[in-house]
Motif scaffolding. Structure first.
Motif, mmCIF file in Angstrom:
data_model
loop_
_atom_site.group_PDB
_atom_site.id
_atom_site.type_symbol
_atom_site.label_atom_id
_atom_site.label_comp_id
_atom_site.label_asym_id
_atom_site.label_seq_id
_atom_site.Cartn_x
_atom_site.Cartn_y
_atom_site.Cartn_z
ATOM 1 N N TYR A 1 8.509 -4.874 3.596
ATOM 2 C CA TYR A 1 8.568 -4.324 2.244
ATOM 3 C C TYR A 1 7.245 -3.659 1.834
ATOM 4 O O TYR A 1 7.209 -2.828 0.945
ATOM 5 N N VAL B 1 6.858 0.024 0.977
ATOM 6 C CA VAL B 1 7.434 0.383 -0.325
ATOM 7 C C VAL B 1 6.469 -0.022 -1.433
ATOM 8 O O VAL B 1 6.153 0.763 -2.321
ATOM 9 N N ASN C 1 5.066 3.484 -1.457
ATOM 10 C CA ASN C 1 6.321 4.072 -1.910
ATOM 11 C C ASN C 1 7.023 4.833 -0.771
ATOM 12 O O ASN C 1 7.586 5.902 -0.973
ATOM 13 N N SER D 1 9.767 4.262 2.443
ATOM 14 C CA SER D 1 10.822 3.409 2.974
ATOM 15 C C SER D 1 10.372 2.781 4.296
ATOM 16 O O SER D 1 9.694 3.437 5.100
ATOM 17 N N LYS E 1 11.879 2.350 7.020
ATOM 18 C CA LYS E 1 12.313 3.126 8.198
ATOM 19 C C LYS E 1 11.430 4.351 8.437
ATOM 20 O O LYS E 1 11.399 4.887 9.540
ATOM 21 N N ASP E 2 10.680 4.777 7.414
ATOM 22 C CA ASP E 2 9.842 5.966 7.529
ATOM 23 C C ASP E 2 8.362 5.652 7.769
ATOM 24 O O ASP E 2 7.570 6.571 7.956
ATOM 25 N N ASP F 1 18.783 1.156 6.569
ATOM 26 C CA ASP F 1 18.555 1.495 5.162
ATOM 27 C C ASP F 1 18.135 0.282 4.324
ATOM 28 O O ASP F 1 18.122 0.338 3.101
ATOM 29 N N TRP F 2 17.753 -0.826 4.984
ATOM 30 C CA TRP F 2 17.290 -2.011 4.261
ATOM 31 C C TRP F 2 16.133 -1.643 3.330
ATOM 32 O O TRP F 2 15.268 -0.858 3.687
ATOM 33 N N CYS F 3 16.176 -2.197 2.194
ATOM 34 C CA CYS F 3 15.125 -1.983 1.186
ATOM 35 C C CYS F 3 14.963 -0.514 0.847
ATOM 36 O O CYS F 3 13.857 -0.011 0.700
ATOM 37 N N ASN F 4 16.091 0.158 0.728
ATOM 38 C CA ASN F 4 15.963 1.506 0.199
ATOM 39 C C ASN F 4 15.542 1.361 -1.258
ATOM 40 O O ASN F 4 15.486 0.260 -1.788
ATOM 41 N N PHE F 5 15.238 2.395 -1.900
ATOM 42 C CA PHE F 5 14.646 2.292 -3.227
ATOM 43 C C PHE F 5 15.621 1.781 -4.284
ATOM 44 O O PHE F 5 15.211 1.365 -5.346
ATOM 45 N N LYS G 1 15.167 -2.359 -3.830
ATOM 46 C CA LYS G 1 13.846 -2.965 -3.659
ATOM 47 C C LYS G 1 13.564 -4.043 -4.696
ATOM 48 O O LYS G 1 12.778 -4.939 -4.449
#
Length: 173
Positions: free
Chosen positions: A127, A130, A134, A136, A138-139, A157-161, A164
Motif C-alpha cells: 500500500y 499509494v 499516489n 498504484s 501495480k505501477d 487491481d488490488w488497492c486501486n484508488f 484504498k
C-alpha cells in the motif's frame, strides 16, 4: 541516550522499516546500490517482501537466528554508506560517530505473530506506493507486489484508488 532493547525470537519473519537521515530522497535514484548492499550482507536471511520508496523502505525478512536481525541491518547500512559518495553536510556529532548522514540511527522492527499479522504487514508494504506517492501498487516497480500477484496472493487491481480506504487505518512507520 535511551535504554532501547530489541526482542528476538528465532525463525520468525520480521517487518523492518529503515529511513534515510532527514528523509533524504536518495534510495530510488540509488536502487542498484541498495540492491547490491542487501546482497552483500554476510548473514543468512531471506527477503520475503518489500518496497523501496525515495526516503525509506519496508521489508519482511526471515532468518533462522533471531540475533542476526540487528547485524543484518547494520551490515546493510554499512555496505550502502561505504559505497555512497561523501555527504559534505555532516554534523560534527556525525563525524565523531563515523556516520555519513545517510540513515536514521535506529530502525523500526516488528516480529510477525501470526498469519493475520503477516497479511496486515504485507498489505501495508504494498500500500505504501499509494500512501506516499499516489501510485498504484501495480505501477510501482520497486516493490514485491508483482511477485505476489503472480503467486495469486493479490489481484493486479488490488488497492486501486477506489478501495484504498479499506487499509488507510494502517500506520506501521
Amino acid at each position: 541516550m535511551s535504554n532501547f532493547k530489541r526482542y528476538y525470537q528465532n525463525k520468525n519473519i520480521v517487518f523492518i522499516t529503515i529511513v534515510t537521515y532527514n528523509r533524504q530522497p536518495i534510495l530510488v535514484e540509488n536502487i542498484e546500490l541498495l540492491r547490491y548492499s542487501l546482497k552483500e550482507v554476510k548473514y543468512d536471511y531471506k527477503i520475503v517482501a518489500g518496497i523501496v520508496l525515495p526516503d525509506h523502505f519496508h521489508i519482511l525478512i526471515q532468518t533462522d537466528k533471531a540475533s542476526d536481525y540487528s547485524k543484518i541491518i547494520s551490515s546493510f547500512k554499512s555496505n550502502f554508506s561505504k559505497l555512497m559518495p561523501k555527504n559534505m553536510n555532516q554534523t560534527e556529532a556525525q563525524l565523531c560517530r563515523r556516520e555519513k548522514g545517510i540513515w536514521q540511527r535506529k530502525y523500526y522492527d516488528h516480529i510477525i505473530r501470526d498469519e493475520n499479522d503477516f497479511n496486515k504487514h504485507l498489505d501495508y508494504i504494498h500500500y505504501n506506493s499509494v500512501k506516499h506517492l499516489n501510485i498504484s501498487p501495480k505501477d510501482w516497480e520497486f516493490s514485491s507486489f508483482k511477485k505476489f500477484v503472480k503467486q495469486g496472493f493479490y489481484r493486479e487491481d488490488w488497492c486501486n484508488f477506489d478501495n484504498k480506504n479499506d487499509i488507510l487505518n494502517m500506520d506501521l512507520e
